[in-house]
Design a protein around this motif. Structure first.
Motif, PDB file in Angstrom:
ATOM      1  N   ARG A   6       0.832  -1.206   0.000  1.00 36.77           N
ATOM      2  CA  ARG A   6       0.000   0.000   0.000  1.00 36.77           C
ATOM      3  C   ARG A   6       0.872   1.264   0.000  1.00 36.77           C
ATOM      4  NH1 ARG A   6      -5.000  -0.342   0.022  1.00 36.77           N
ATOM      5  NH2 ARG A   6      -5.196  -2.296   1.131  1.00 36.77           N
ATOM      6  N   LEU A   9       2.553   1.685  -3.496  1.00 39.72           N
ATOM      7  CA  LEU A   9       1.674   1.886  -4.645  1.00 39.72           C
ATOM      8  C   LEU A   9       1.909   3.207  -5.387  1.00 39.72           C
ATOM      9  CD1 LEU A   9      -0.602   0.862  -6.429  1.00 39.72           C
ATOM     10  CD2 LEU A   9      -2.222   1.667  -4.705  1.00 39.72           C
ATOM     11  N   VAL A  44      -2.912  -5.343  -2.869  1.00 39.74           N
ATOM     12  CA  VAL A  44      -3.724  -4.490  -1.991  1.00 39.74           C
ATOM     13  C   VAL A  44      -5.221  -4.715  -2.209  1.00 39.74           C
ATOM     14  CG1 VAL A  44      -1.912  -2.752  -1.775  1.00 39.74           C
ATOM     15  CG2 VAL A  44      -3.708  -2.442  -3.507  1.00 39.74           C
TER      16      VAL A  44
END
Length: 178
Positions: A6, A9, A44
């Motif tokens: 996350r 990203l 994710v």
């Protein structure tokens, strides 16, 4: 790989934007960045986004000059992982099989990537309640990993655990010939 997908990203999104800026929107050299971003999206749980960018990567891989074996095999595998995560095994199966064939042909039958690919296919069969079909794949994957990787390598441990789970599903002893 550190479990911080996350947080990573935005960096993968920036890398894709930079590649598109450098090469153009539809250049096959963008496939690697699309593939990486797709895998992070999968990790994710953004499966729609993962599927979209991996399909784009696949399209570019199939028409590009990028190292076909590694790039295309990875994209096929990652798209199969998305389909498996979404409960779509019939769509995952041919992608895993095609990825495995590319890796065997391009990297050789005893390459660690072949072992990982065999494992992914075996796990799919196990999830589909077909451990008999999974067993020879998992045994071969385990044997390759044990020959090619250090005993403490996480891949060796993962493949051994998956093989044990498949043998348990068949009512076979956990240890056996490899």
């Amino acid at each position: 790989q550190a479990g911080k997908a996350r947080a990573a990203l935005p960096y993968f999104e920036q890398a894709l934007a930079a590649a598109r800026g450098r090469f153009g929107q539809d250049d096959p050299r963008n496939a690697a960045e699309l593939n990486n971003l797709g895998e992070v999206y999968r990790q994710v749980g953004r499966y729609d986004d993962a599927e979209r960018v991996l399909k784009e990567a696949l399209r570019l891989d199939e028409r590009g000059q990028r190292p076909a074996v590694e790039g295309l095999a990875t994209t096929l595998n990652n798209l199969a992982l998305v389909y498996r995560s979404r409960g779509r095994p019939a769509e995952a199966l041919p992608l895993y099989e095609r990825s495995l064939a590319l890796l065997e042909r391009g990297s050789g039958p005893d390459h660690p990537d072949v072992a990982r690919s065999l494992n992914n296919l075996a796990v799919l069969h196990l999830e589909q309640k077909d451990p008999a079909r999974a067993l020879p794949l998992a045994e071969r994957a385990d044997a390759i990993a044990r020959r090619q990787l250090a005993p403490e390598d996480p891949t060796v441990k993962l493949l051994a655990a998956n093989l044990a789970a498949i043998r348990a599903a068949l009512g076979k002893p956990a240890a056996g010939p490899v």
